[in-house]
Design a protein around this motif. Sequence first.
Motif, PDB file in Angstrom:
ATOM      1  N   LEU A   1       5.737   3.049  -9.042  1.00  0.00           N
ATOM      2  CA  LEU A   1       7.132   2.945  -8.556  1.00  0.00           C
ATOM      3  C   LEU A   1       7.639   1.504  -8.501  1.00  0.00           C
ATOM      4  O   LEU A   1       8.835   1.253  -8.697  1.00  0.00           O
ATOM      5  N   HIS A   2       6.751   0.524  -8.268  1.00  0.00           N
ATOM      6  CA  HIS A   2       7.215  -0.876  -8.310  1.00  0.00           C
ATOM      7  C   HIS A   2       7.704  -1.222  -9.718  1.00  0.00           C
ATOM      8  O   HIS A   2       8.693  -1.942  -9.885  1.00  0.00           O
ATOM      9  N   THR A   3       7.031  -0.712 -10.736  1.00  0.00           N
ATOM     10  CA  THR A   3       7.410  -1.038 -12.119  1.00  0.00           C
ATOM     11  C   THR A   3       8.743  -0.385 -12.462  1.00  0.00           C
ATOM     12  O   THR A   3       9.607  -1.002 -13.094  1.00  0.00           O
ATOM     13  N   VAL A   4       8.959   0.842 -11.999  1.00  0.00           N
ATOM     14  CA  VAL A   4      10.264   1.503 -12.226  1.00  0.00           C
ATOM     15  C   VAL A   4      11.360   0.690 -11.531  1.00  0.00           C
ATOM     16  O   VAL A   4      12.397   0.383 -12.129  1.00  0.00           O
ATOM     17  N   ALA A   5      11.111   0.249 -10.304  1.00  0.00           N
ATOM     18  CA  ALA A   5      12.114  -0.557  -9.572  1.00  0.00           C
ATOM     19  C   ALA A   5      12.368  -1.875 -10.307  1.00  0.00           C
ATOM     20  O   ALA A   5      13.514  -2.308 -10.465  1.00  0.00           O
ATOM     21  N   ALA A   6      11.300  -2.506 -10.801  1.00  0.00           N
ATOM     22  CA  ALA A   6      11.448  -3.784 -11.524  1.00  0.00           C
ATOM     23  C   ALA A   6      12.351  -3.592 -12.740  1.00  0.00           C
ATOM     24  O   ALA A   6      13.297  -4.369 -12.962  1.00  0.00           O
ATOM     25  N   GLU A   7      12.072  -2.556 -13.511  1.00  0.00           N
ATOM     26  CA  GLU A   7      12.855  -2.327 -14.749  1.00  0.00           C
ATOM     27  C   GLU A   7      14.312  -2.008 -14.423  1.00  0.00           C
ATOM     28  O   GLU A   7      15.234  -2.539 -15.047  1.00  0.00           O
ATOM     29  N   GLU A   8      14.541  -1.184 -13.406  1.00  0.00           N
ATOM     30  CA  GLU A   8      15.930  -0.794 -13.089  1.00  0.00           C
ATOM     31  C   GLU A   8      16.712  -1.954 -12.464  1.00  0.00           C
ATOM     32  O   GLU A   8      17.864  -2.200 -12.828  1.00  0.00           O
ATOM     33  N   GLU A   9      16.080  -2.717 -11.575  1.00  0.00           N
ATOM     34  CA  GLU A   9      16.802  -3.842 -10.942  1.00  0.00           C
ATOM     35  C   GLU A   9      17.034  -4.962 -11.952  1.00  0.00           C
ATOM     36  O   GLU A   9      18.073  -5.621 -11.941  1.00  0.00           O
ATOM     37  N   ALA A  10      16.068  -5.155 -12.851  1.00  0.00           N
ATOM     38  CA  ALA A  10      16.238  -6.199 -13.882  1.00  0.00           C
ATOM     39  C   ALA A  10      17.388  -5.837 -14.813  1.00  0.00           C
ATOM     40  O   ALA A  10      18.215  -6.686 -15.174  1.00  0.00           O
ATOM     41  N   GLU A  11      17.474  -4.559 -15.146  1.00  0.00           N
ATOM     42  CA  GLU A  11      18.573  -4.058 -16.010  1.00  0.00           C
ATOM     43  C   GLU A  11      19.921  -4.375 -15.350  1.00  0.00           C
ATOM     44  O   GLU A  11      20.843  -4.893 -15.973  1.00  0.00           O
ATOM     45  N   LYS A  12      20.026  -4.101 -14.047  1.00  0.00           N
ATOM     46  CA  LYS A  12      21.290  -4.360 -13.332  1.00  0.00           C
ATOM     47  C   LYS A  12      21.639  -5.842 -13.358  1.00  0.00           C
ATOM     48  O   LYS A  12      22.798  -6.237 -13.423  1.00  0.00           O
TER      49      LYS A  12
ATOM     50  N   ALA B   1      14.231  -3.841  -2.978  1.00  0.00           N
ATOM     51  CA  ALA B   1      14.407  -5.162  -2.341  1.00  0.00           C
ATOM     52  C   ALA B   1      13.302  -6.114  -2.793  1.00  0.00           C
ATOM     53  O   ALA B   1      13.546  -7.284  -3.099  1.00  0.00           O
ATOM     54  N   LEU B   2      12.059  -5.598  -2.891  1.00  0.00           N
ATOM     55  CA  LEU B   2      10.946  -6.446  -3.354  1.00  0.00           C
ATOM     56  C   LEU B   2      11.156  -6.847  -4.823  1.00  0.00           C
ATOM     57  O   LEU B   2      10.905  -7.997  -5.200  1.00  0.00           O
ATOM     58  N   ALA B   3      11.647  -5.900  -5.625  1.00  0.00           N
ATOM     59  CA  ALA B   3      11.865  -6.225  -7.047  1.00  0.00           C
ATOM     60  C   ALA B   3      12.929  -7.317  -7.169  1.00  0.00           C
ATOM     61  O   ALA B   3      12.754  -8.304  -7.901  1.00  0.00           O
ATOM     62  N   ARG B   4      14.009  -7.182  -6.415  1.00  0.00           N
ATOM     63  CA  ARG B   4      15.084  -8.190  -6.500  1.00  0.00           C
ATOM     64  C   ARG B   4      14.605  -9.541  -5.983  1.00  0.00           C
ATOM     65  O   ARG B   4      14.918 -10.586  -6.563  1.00  0.00           O
TER      66      ARG B   4
ATOM     67  N   GLY C   1       0.853  -1.186   0.000  1.00  0.00           N
ATOM     68  CA  GLY C   1       0.000   0.000   0.000  1.00  0.00           C
ATOM     69  C   GLY C   1       0.885   1.231   0.000  1.00  0.00           C
ATOM     70  O   GLY C   1       2.112   1.148  -0.163  1.00  0.00           O
ATOM     71  N   ALA C   2       0.238   2.366   0.218  1.00  0.00           N
ATOM     72  CA  ALA C   2       0.913   3.666   0.073  1.00  0.00           C
ATOM     73  C   ALA C   2       2.139   3.791   0.970  1.00  0.00           C
ATOM     74  O   ALA C   2       3.069   4.535   0.673  1.00  0.00           O
ATOM     75  N   GLY C   3       2.186   3.023   2.059  1.00  0.00           N
ATOM     76  CA  GLY C   3       3.316   3.128   2.990  1.00  0.00           C
ATOM     77  C   GLY C   3       4.637   2.738   2.371  1.00  0.00           C
ATOM     78  O   GLY C   3       5.693   3.264   2.726  1.00  0.00           O
ATOM     79  N   VAL C   4       4.605   1.849   1.337  1.00  0.00           N
ATOM     80  CA  VAL C   4       5.874   1.424   0.727  1.00  0.00           C
ATOM     81  C   VAL C   4       6.471   2.564  -0.098  1.00  0.00           C
ATOM     82  O   VAL C   4       7.673   2.598  -0.356  1.00  0.00           O
ATOM     83  N   SER C   5       5.619   3.528  -0.480  1.00  0.00           N
ATOM     84  CA  SER C   5       6.119   4.674  -1.264  1.00  0.00           C
ATOM     85  C   SER C   5       6.343   5.916  -0.404  1.00  0.00           C
ATOM     86  O   SER C   5       6.806   6.942  -0.914  1.00  0.00           O
ATOM     87  N   ALA C   6       6.039   5.807   0.895  1.00  0.00           N
ATOM     88  CA  ALA C   6       6.150   6.997   1.769  1.00  0.00           C
ATOM     89  C   ALA C   6       7.585   7.535   1.758  1.00  0.00           C
ATOM     90  O   ALA C   6       7.813   8.738   1.626  1.00  0.00           O
ATOM     91  N   GLU C   7       8.564   6.622   1.820  1.00  0.00           N
ATOM     92  CA  GLU C   7       9.964   7.093   1.894  1.00  0.00           C
ATOM     93  C   GLU C   7      10.470   7.581   0.539  1.00  0.00           C
ATOM     94  O   GLU C   7      11.581   8.059   0.420  1.00  0.00           O
ATOM     95  N   SER C   8       9.626   7.419  -0.491  1.00  0.00           N
ATOM     96  CA  SER C   8       9.977   8.008  -1.794  1.00  0.00           C
ATOM     97  C   SER C   8       9.385   9.407  -1.920  1.00  0.00           C
ATOM     98  O   SER C   8       9.543  10.054  -2.957  1.00  0.00           O
ATOM     99  N   GLY C   9       8.634   9.813  -0.883  1.00  0.00           N
ATOM    100  CA  GLY C   9       8.047  11.149  -0.904  1.00  0.00           C
ATOM    101  C   GLY C   9       6.648  11.199  -1.479  1.00  0.00           C
ATOM    102  O   GLY C   9       6.105  12.265  -1.744  1.00  0.00           O
TER     103      GLY C   9
ATOM    104  N   ARG D   1      11.304   8.686  -6.749  1.00  0.00           N
ATOM    105  CA  ARG D   1      12.091   7.537  -7.213  1.00  0.00           C
ATOM    106  C   ARG D   1      11.791   6.345  -6.300  1.00  0.00           C
ATOM    107  O   ARG D   1      11.487   6.527  -5.112  1.00  0.00           O
ATOM    108  N   PRO D   2      11.920   5.142  -6.846  1.00  0.00           N
ATOM    109  CA  PRO D   2      11.727   3.975  -5.963  1.00  0.00           C
ATOM    110  C   PRO D   2      12.705   4.047  -4.791  1.00  0.00           C
ATOM    111  O   PRO D   2      13.841   4.500  -4.958  1.00  0.00           O
ATOM    112  N   ASN D   3      12.259   3.583  -3.610  1.00  0.00           N
ATOM    113  CA  ASN D   3      13.193   3.540  -2.470  1.00  0.00           C
ATOM    114  C   ASN D   3      13.729   2.123  -2.304  1.00  0.00           C
ATOM    115  O   ASN D   3      13.359   1.214  -3.079  1.00  0.00           O
TER     116      ASN D   3
END
Length: 265
Positions: free
Chosen positions: A109-120, A88-91, A26-34, A81-83
């Motif tokens: 933001l989960h999709t941005v994290a998925a794409e960036e972590e998958a790229e790495k 960690a969830l994407a990885r 829920g929204a709490g996972v994005s709280a630290e992303s602002g 930005r993803p926090n």
Amino acid sequence: MTGGEAEMDRARRLVASAERIVVLTGAGVSAESGVPTFRGEDGLWQSHRPEELATPQAFRRDPALVWSWYAWRRERVAECRPNEGHRALARLALLRDGVTLVTQNVDGLHTVAAEEEAEKLGVGPEPAIPWELHGSVFRLRCSSCEYREEHRVPEEPEPVEPLHCPECRGLLRPDVVWFGEMLPATALDGAFQAAREADLALAVGTSAMVHPAASVPLVTADAGGTVLEVNPDATPLSRVASLALRGPAGELLPELLSSEVTPQG
Ligand code: BV8
Ligand code: ZN
């Protein structure tokens, strides 16, 4: 070992021994992303009540008000930005089989994290793309026909009046699920199927007040699975959770998942 460390140790063992994991965020996972949450003290709904804005009636009554609220949210989220919790969830989903991510968030933001972590990792992002139960503010759909489009924040300020459908001239609206609206069937089926099959449900950053999304961890518990809550506060899910990690997801998830998400090699 302090209480918190003992809890974290137990939680890490729950994750390590799980065969199939469903994660509801829920929204709490994005709280630290602002990204502002909904019901917190700085919540989006302090200034407005959900009935005013997140309903089809509100959009019919005052399309410009609802449209501009979402335009404001899109602009807010586009800067975020993803926090480390998202990452960690994407990885986890990219490096372990049997992990399904489900989100109520509409911030993408989960999709941005998925794409960036998958790229790495040099892999495809698909396993870490979440079921978006409530849609996305970065998609628009027509309020009169099936037309849909991706909608990134434009360079120039967004118009305050809703855009019109290029197919039928109907009003375009955010492709999110408003109160009283059905959730997208494919996402809902995918999420509940994963919940039924999971032996562990992680409930991260949700007040667990909005249904049917909040029932995802309950389905796992009803099927004999374990629920682990990551949230600074207690919620209606706390009573079915075997364990709760009381703190911010951006700090707790990397710690909880570190041994699962450090590429083996
Ligand atoms: C439907 C999209 C039926 C738009 C949203 C009475 C009882 C039960 C249900 C109902 C009822 N009356 C009506 C209903 C149904 C209603 C509902 O559940 N209402 C609730 C409020 C009582 N549900 C619906 O209407 C759904 N549709 O039921 O259709 C139907 C049936 C047949 C035919 C037609 C229709 C549709 C619901 C979807 C609504 N759309 N959003 C938008 O975003 O603008 S809901 C909205 O709330 C968001 O999607 C959000 O994701 C969701 C849940 O909120 P949370 O994500 O949990 O966020 P919140 O701020 O509440 O909590 C944040 C949490 O994070 C807190 O616990 C906090 O402690 C924690 N936290 C803070 N910081 C951190 C943290 N955690 C970790 N780390 C941190 N750093
Ligand atoms: Zn149309």
